[in-house]
Scaffold this motif. Structure first.
Motif, PDB file in Angstrom:
ATOM      1  N   GLY A   1      24.140  58.002  10.385  1.00 48.64           N
ATOM      2  CA  GLY A   1      24.123  57.539  11.768  1.00 48.64           C
ATOM      3  C   GLY A   1      23.727  58.635  12.742  1.00 48.64           C
ATOM      4  O   GLY A   1      23.215  58.353  13.824  1.00 48.64           O
ATOM      5  N   ALA A   2      23.958  59.895  12.352  1.00 46.74           N
ATOM      6  CA  ALA A   2      23.596  61.016  13.221  1.00 46.74           C
ATOM      7  C   ALA A   2      22.083  61.145  13.386  1.00 46.74           C
ATOM      8  O   ALA A   2      21.609  61.781  14.330  1.00 46.74           O
ATOM      9  CB  ALA A   2      24.170  62.314  12.667  1.00 46.74           C
TER      10      ALA A   2
ATOM     11  N   ALA B   1      28.580  54.935  12.427  1.00 48.32           N
ATOM     12  CA  ALA B   1      29.188  56.206  12.824  1.00 48.32           C
ATOM     13  C   ALA B   1      28.267  57.332  12.382  1.00 48.32           C
ATOM     14  O   ALA B   1      27.516  57.201  11.421  1.00 48.32           O
ATOM     15  CB  ALA B   1      30.565  56.356  12.181  1.00 48.32           C
ATOM     16  N   LYS B   2      28.334  58.444  13.085  1.00 51.53           N
ATOM     17  CA  LYS B   2      27.434  59.552  12.803  1.00 51.53           C
ATOM     18  C   LYS B   2      27.613  60.107  11.392  1.00 51.53           C
ATOM     19  O   LYS B   2      26.680  60.649  10.799  1.00 51.53           O
ATOM     20  CB  LYS B   2      27.646  60.669  13.828  1.00 51.53           C
ATOM     21  N   ASP B   3      28.828  59.987  10.849  1.00 48.21           N
ATOM     22  CA  ASP B   3      29.087  60.568   9.533  1.00 48.21           C
ATOM     23  C   ASP B   3      28.963  59.546   8.399  1.00 48.21           C
ATOM     24  O   ASP B   3      29.336  59.827   7.259  1.00 48.21           O
ATOM     25  CB  ASP B   3      30.479  61.207   9.491  1.00 48.21           C
TER      26      ASP B   3
END
Length: 306
Positions: A170-171, A213-215
């Motif tokens: 997601g990042a 989510a970024k992770d």
């Protein structure tokens, strides 16, 4: 591993550790090497009817090597696979002989079987576009269709390996104009992202029902977990069957197509090598043979016969 002595088992592990730390070999490569060398050491144990300790490994003869290779061929191992196994064994012995101080000539002088190197089988430009369009039709779920199109567009538009596309998180979204990709052997490269690829990913993200989510993985499976590469392999298989394309029309063929089409458009080998993340230019040079073969095919089909 039960047929291998503890000393050999420890030496094998130390060698694999050195591959990862010094040579930057990927986990998949290390796993393949472990299997190849373990199989070799197990054969020698059975061949000599005794545990192959470190001293026994130093006494491997040319005759022993021939026996192993004959056993491999009798078991149905092809020339290409045997050459790969022999390369792993030689690499291990080169390291072990330096560490233990013995002469590894019998192993290192063993010749690999000859085989015809297979050329990559890329799709032509029309087929590549049609595959992407057909992939979109394989699911009744709009977001799954958008996801599959986004992945295959990245494979073709950026020359990514499927593992590289599915390692995005997601990042990385929204996708920038260039991506920093960590490929085989932790080799890093910068890859330009075409507007079409960015648009395909944006469309997928708008439709995806799972929160990002970024992770977490950028591409999700139906239940929300990381997308399994088998899902993309499956949708490609359905598309190629509908289009009457050969079995070589796999997700990886889109990466081959990316390279071949760049070369046809005048791209230079060094730049293509960087874009693909090849450690050796000789790997990239394979595509010149593909391009030449295709050129000759067009010539033979179009040239007026006397």
């Amino acid at each position: 591993m039960s047929l291998i002595s503890p000393a050999c088992r420890d030496a094998l592990q130390h060698w694999l550790n050195s591959l990862g730390a010094l040579a930057g070999r990927s986990e998949n490569t290390q796993t393949a090497y472990r299997g190849d060398v373990t199989e070799f050491l197990s054969f020698m144990t059975l061949h000599h009817s005794e545990s192959q300790g470190m001293a026994a490994l130093a006494r491997i003869t040319v005759s022993d090597m021939r026996a192993w290779m004959a056993d491999q061929r009798a078991s149905g191992v092809g020339a290409r696979s045997l050459a790969r196994k022999l390369s792993a064994v030689k690499s291990f012995y080169r390291w072990l002989s330096e560490r233990e101080g013995f002469e590894p000539t019998a192993v290192l002088s063993t010749r690999a079987p000859k085989f015809t190197k297979k050329l990559p089988r890329p799709l032509d430009e029309d087929a590549a576009r049609t595959v992407i369009e057909t992939v979109e039709l394989q699911s009744t779920s709009d977001w799954v269709s958008a996801r599959d199109v986004a992945v295959v567009t990245l494979l073709y538009g950026c020359g990514l390996r499927i593992s590289e596309a599915l390692s995005l998180t997601g990042a990385d979204a929204p996708l920038p104009e260039t991506l920093r990709i960590i490929g085989k052997g932790d080799k890093e490269r910068i890859v330009p992202v075409l507007p079409a690829a960015r648009a395909a990913v944006d469309h997928y993200l708008r439709l995806c029902p799972h929160p990002h989510a970024k992770d977490q993985a950028l591409f999700r499976g139906v239940r929300g977990g990381p997308l399994n590469p088998r899902a993309i392999q499956g949708v490609m298989a359905k598309a190629r069957m509908q289009l009457g394309l050969p079995a070589t029309a796999t997700p990886h063929a889109l990466r081959h197509s990316f390279a071949t089409h760049l070369l046809s458009a005048g791209g230079d080998l060094r730049s293509i090598q960087e874009l693909l993340g090849h450690a050796s230019l000789s790997t990239t040079q394979t595509y010149t043979a593909v391009d030449t073969a295709r050129l000759m095919e067009v010539y033979n089909r179009a040239h007026p016969k006397a």
